[in-house]
Design an enzyme around this catalytic site. Structure first.
Site, PDB file in Angstrom:
ATOM      1  N   GLY A  12       5.427   1.359  -0.287  1.00 43.68           N
ATOM      2  CA  GLY A  12       5.199   0.093  -0.419  1.00 43.68           C
ATOM      3  C   GLY A  12       6.448  -0.777  -0.107  1.00 43.68           C
ATOM      4  CG  HIS A 103       1.365   2.608  14.571  1.00 39.00           C
ATOM      5  ND1 HIS A 103       0.703   3.472  13.644  1.00 39.00           N
ATOM      6  CD2 HIS A 103       1.831   3.049  15.523  1.00 39.00           C
ATOM      7  CE1 HIS A 103       1.132   4.841  14.462  1.00 39.00           C
ATOM      8  NE2 HIS A 103       1.555   4.502  15.508  1.00 39.00           N
ATOM      9  CG  ASP A 144      -3.056   3.769  14.814  1.00 41.28           C
ATOM     10  OD1 ASP A 144      -2.668   2.778  13.962  1.00 41.28           O
ATOM     11  OD2 ASP A 144      -2.600   4.832  14.864  1.00 41.28           O
TER      12      ASP A 144
HETATM   13  C1  GRF Z   1       5.715   1.962   7.497  1.00 35.17           C
HETATM   14  O1  GRF Z   1       6.816   2.517   8.465  1.00 35.17           O
HETATM   15  C2  GRF Z   1       4.597   1.525   8.183  1.00 35.17           C
HETATM   16  O2  GRF Z   1       4.644   0.920   9.553  1.00 35.17           O
HETATM   17  C3  GRF Z   1       3.822   2.823   8.304  1.00 35.17           C
HETATM   18  O3  GRF Z   1       4.261   3.476   7.211  1.00 35.17           O
HETATM   19  C4  GRF Z   1       5.280   3.135   6.708  1.00 35.17           C
HETATM   20  C5  GRF Z   1       5.221   2.318   5.092  1.00 35.17           C
HETATM   21  O4  GRF Z   1       6.518   2.151   4.669  1.00 35.17           O
HETATM   22  N1  GRF Z   1       2.396   2.627   8.590  1.00 35.17           N
HETATM   23  P1  GRF Z   1       6.345   1.593   3.305  1.00 35.17           P
HETATM   24  O5  GRF Z   1       5.453   2.227   2.420  1.00 35.17           O
HETATM   25  O6  GRF Z   1       6.100   0.082   3.373  1.00 35.17           O
HETATM   26  O7  GRF Z   1       7.907   1.713   2.870  1.00 35.17           O
END
Ligand code: GRF
Length: 187
Positions: A12, A103, A144
């Site tokens: 998160g 993504h 996606d």
């Molecule tokens: C991010 O790289 C996002 O693009 C991908 O999952 C990751 C989540 O990271 N879908 P976080 O939980 O926000 O640290």
């Protein structure tokens, strides 16, 4: 004041970064976090940020609980920030152009089922890509595949590991995702 529901399955850090961005700008937006994992670190972040949060599991999604909660919350924007489940199609149908996902690659490359988190960056390295990046897109009923709103690129060098790539991509996410959300809220 806008009502924003953030969905995340793990750490998160993007959700936190988005909330902090708007707080720093004194935007009085209302945030609510939903995760599908009861041990997701995003719940800790929510506590520290003093933001409401709840767990809605995959099984509960299938039972229509996520739809019920979204209906109650009446969000202006739904933001998937590291949310690993396919978002229920009935909600997608009800909120056209109000659900965005980030993504960690340049779609349509390295997207689709199974392409999430570290797997994406491992595939980028294995494929000897010289660049990767982020894609922010509207959510459709397929993984996606919704309309692309924004992309940003970063270079990948031969010595980069998947972790190095992840870090570069996270930096792009932190820089651009809040700004794109801000723009969507103002449109
Ligand atoms: C991010 O790289 C996002 O693009 C991908 O999952 C990751 C989540 O990271 N879908 P976080 O939980 O926000 O640290």
């Amino acid at each position: 004041m806008k009502n924003i529901v953030l969905l995340a399955s793990g750490s998160g850090s993007n959700a936190e970064n988005i909330i902090e961005y708007f707080r720093k700008k004194n935007h009085p937006h209302q945030f609510h976090i939903i995760t599908n994992k009861k041990d997701a670190f995003v719940l800790e972040r929510a506590k520290n940020l003093n933001v409401s949060a709840e767990v809605i599991t995959k099984k509960q999604n299938d039972e229509g609980i996520l739809l019920d909660r979204i209906t109650e919350l009446k969000p202006d924007l739904i933001v998937l920030a590291g949310y690993l489940l396919l978002f229920p199609v009935e909600i997608v149908a009800l909120y056209p152009n109000k659900i965005v996902n980030i993504h960690p690659a340049l779609l349509p490359k390295f997207g689709g089922k199974g392409m999430y988190g570290g797997f994406v960056h491992e595939a980028v390295v294995a494929n000897k890509e010289t660049e990767t990046g982020i894609t922010i897109h509207f959510v459709s009923e397929h993984y996606d595949e919704g309309a692309i709103i924004f992309q940003a690129k970063t270079s990948v060098v031969e010595t980069d590991t998947a972790l190095d790539v992840a870090q570069k991509v996270h930096e792009l996410e932190y820089e651009h995702f809040p700004k794109v959300i801000e723009k969507l809220l103002n449109d």
